[in-house]
Design an enzyme around this catalytic site. Structure first.
Site, PDB file in Angstrom:
ATOM      1  N   ASP A  74      43.804  33.399  37.336  1.00  0.00           N
ATOM      2  CA  ASP A  74      42.963  32.675  38.282  1.00  0.00           C
ATOM      3  C   ASP A  74      41.696  33.478  38.524  1.00  0.00           C
ATOM      4  O   ASP A  74      41.581  34.627  38.088  1.00  0.00           O
ATOM      5  CB  ASP A  74      43.703  32.395  39.603  1.00  0.00           C
ATOM      6  CG  ASP A  74      44.408  33.646  40.126  1.00  0.00           C
ATOM      7  OD1 ASP A  74      43.789  34.725  40.127  1.00  0.00           O
ATOM      8  OD2 ASP A  74      45.585  33.542  40.528  1.00  0.00           O
ATOM      9  N   ASP A  76      38.747  34.579  41.472  1.00  0.00           N
ATOM     10  CA  ASP A  76      38.375  34.692  42.877  1.00  0.00           C
ATOM     11  C   ASP A  76      36.888  35.004  42.968  1.00  0.00           C
ATOM     12  O   ASP A  76      36.306  35.667  42.099  1.00  0.00           O
ATOM     13  CB  ASP A  76      39.167  35.801  43.567  1.00  0.00           C
ATOM     14  CG  ASP A  76      40.664  35.515  43.609  1.00  0.00           C
ATOM     15  OD1 ASP A  76      41.042  34.334  43.492  1.00  0.00           O
ATOM     16  OD2 ASP A  76      41.451  36.467  43.736  1.00  0.00           O
ATOM     17  N   ASP A 159      42.430  46.450  48.477  1.00  0.00           N
ATOM     18  CA  ASP A 159      43.613  47.296  48.410  1.00  0.00           C
ATOM     19  C   ASP A 159      43.500  48.411  47.374  1.00  0.00           C
ATOM     20  O   ASP A 159      43.561  49.591  47.714  1.00  0.00           O
ATOM     21  CB  ASP A 159      44.874  46.446  48.168  1.00  0.00           C
ATOM     22  CG  ASP A 159      44.750  45.502  46.982  1.00  0.00           C
ATOM     23  OD1 ASP A 159      43.745  45.553  46.245  1.00  0.00           O
ATOM     24  OD2 ASP A 159      45.674  44.688  46.785  1.00  0.00           O
TER      25      ASP A 159
END
Length: 458
Positions: A74, A76, A159
């Site tokens: 995917d 982002d 992160d």
């Protein structure tokens, strides 16, 4: 190959460092990512946001995977536009999330996830006016994280360094604030910021570290790895539905066996599957062999492009915890099949407090389990009726898995293998050869009492 290519890119850092006030900008000529590799819809979203006056980049896992010559699942986008501004820019978008508000832009079946640049959470009441505070639990877990900031702020609050790379589809440049390219080059998973604080903000980051290490064949950097075992219990604070989604990513990504070994190494398996973890302590050889074989089979099916179902995998993960519960109920005088059904109900109810298995998976899981003792009952027409059951194939495969793990079934799996391929005459002989113990039973007929004729019913 890609690591050799990245080694030829001059390192923009004198030494590893997490915080930079300006990014290292890696031009298109010095990395392998091409605009043509990016989803056309993601490119459209970035371009329209930039044309509307906002900053916008493809970000995160898609950039990381393209650098590693992997196919992103995917795409982002990170932008300076707020979720409401994204929604006003794209009529085909909708806002989602409360803990972390973002926009989904829909293009048929493809969804481009658009997140506003985030800043570090506000810790006091003196935050800038108009800024929404982040909300934290007593353990430090972020319950809401909608404090918006700059591109630099956004990079610092992501992160892992390998997920904090920003690709500009217009210039082809990669913006790197945190040594992400260098960590990709070195095959290293590194948290941005202080590991204990970052895990406390979101304990699922521990599971993500494991998942990326298994998927990419990277090592977890020592400071990132050090607190994981001690903080594993924080996963008990995570909603069970979210943990179920994370378990699917962990074990159904094509690297389940390696992931399982890392979960055990870092004591992260017990918070996810406490009953199975106890079974590992009690019967380590059998339990580990069954789980690893199930994961190995799943990984192989994924590599071959064949379908996999969470129901079968969860059945294998939880099965080693079922026999002891069943035996305890049998000792109370409950027959085998009802005892197993009750034990299964209790086990699944307890498991769902940790990872909430939806009914669309728990129901077929129960059917696979329920059919295991029934596979032994082959007399009369029962064998043919079993073959017609919609879950027969899954139950048969599960039987073979149990045998491969070391369960003794007196050749039951081999019998069913032959029975499926046999013609009608051979099947009849196979049933007859089972002997009187499994053969058809003659029903004793009891004379029925006849009602008096001619009278009205009382």
């Amino acid at each position: 190959m890609i690591r050799k290519l990245l080694k030829r890119i001059p390192s923009p850092f004198g030494r590893p460092a997490h915080r930079r006030t300006t990014p290292a900008i890696i031009p298109a000529s010095q990395h392998p990512v091409k605009r043509s590799q990016i989803s056309r819809n993601a490119v459209t979203v970035v371009e329209r946001l930039q044309q509307a006056g906002y900053q916008a980049f493809a970000v995160g896992g898609c950039v990381r995977d393209l650098l590693l010559e992997l196919d992103p699942k995917d795409y982002d986008v990170a932008t300076s536009a707020t979720p409401e501004q994204v929604r006003s820019t794209f009529r085909n978008s909708r806002l989602i999330g409360r803990r972390f508000k973002l926009a989904h832009v829909h293009f048929g079946r493809e969804i481009i996830e658009v997140a506003t640049f985030r800043a570090a959470h506000a810790e006091d009441d003196d935050a800038a006016p108009g800024r929404e505070h982040s909300l934290q639990s007593e353990s430090g877990r972020l319950l809401r994280d909608n404090v918006y900031g700059s591109l630099e702020d956004d990079a610092q609050r992501r992160d892992f360094t390998i997920n904090a790379l920003y690709y500009d589809v217009c210039t082809g440049n990669i913006h790197d604030y945190v040594n992400g390219v260098q960590d990709i080059r070195n095959g290293r998973i590194r948290l941005i910021g202080h590991p204990v604080q970052r895990y406390q903000e979101d304990p699922v980051r521990m599971l993500r570290a494991i998942r990326f290490a298994a998927k990419l064949d990277f090592e977890i950097e020592p400071h990132t790895a050090a607190p994981i075992t001690e903080l594993a219990e924080l996963l008990h604070d995570i909603p069970a539905a979210r943990l179920f989604d994370e378990v699917l990513k962990l074990l159904l990504g094509g690297h389940g066996e390696r992931t399982f070994d890392l979960l055990l190494e870092y004591d992260l398996f017990a918070p996810l599957f406490p009953d199975t973890d106890e079974a590992i302590d009690e019967q380590p050889d059998y339990t580990l062999k069954m789980i690893r074989q199930a994961l190995r089979n799943t990984d192989q099916r994924i590599r071959e492009g064949r379908p996999v179902t969470p129901a079968f995998l969860f059945a294998a993960l939880l099965w080693p915890a079922l026999p002891q519960r069943t035996r305890e109920l049998e000792q109370q005088g409950i027959p085998l099949i009802p005892a197993q059904q009750q034990a299964a109900h209790e086990l699944l109810a307890e498991q769902c407090r940790h990872t909430a298995i939806p009914k669309r998976f728990s129901i077929p899981l129960r059917e696979i389990w329920d059919m295991q003792p029934r596979l032994e009952r082959r007399n009369g027409r029962r064998a043919d009726q079993m073959l017609e059951h919609p879950r027969f194939r899954a139950a048969y495969d599960f039987l073979l898995l149990r045998e491969a793990a070391g369960e003794q079934t007196d050749g039951l799996g081999e019998w069913w293998t032959r029975y499926q391929d046999a013609n009608a005459e051979t099947r009849r002989r196979m049933i007859q050869q089972l002997g009187s113990g499994s053969g058809p039973r003659k029903r004793s007929r009891t004379p029925r009492k006849r009602k008096p004729s001619g009278g009205a019913q009382q």
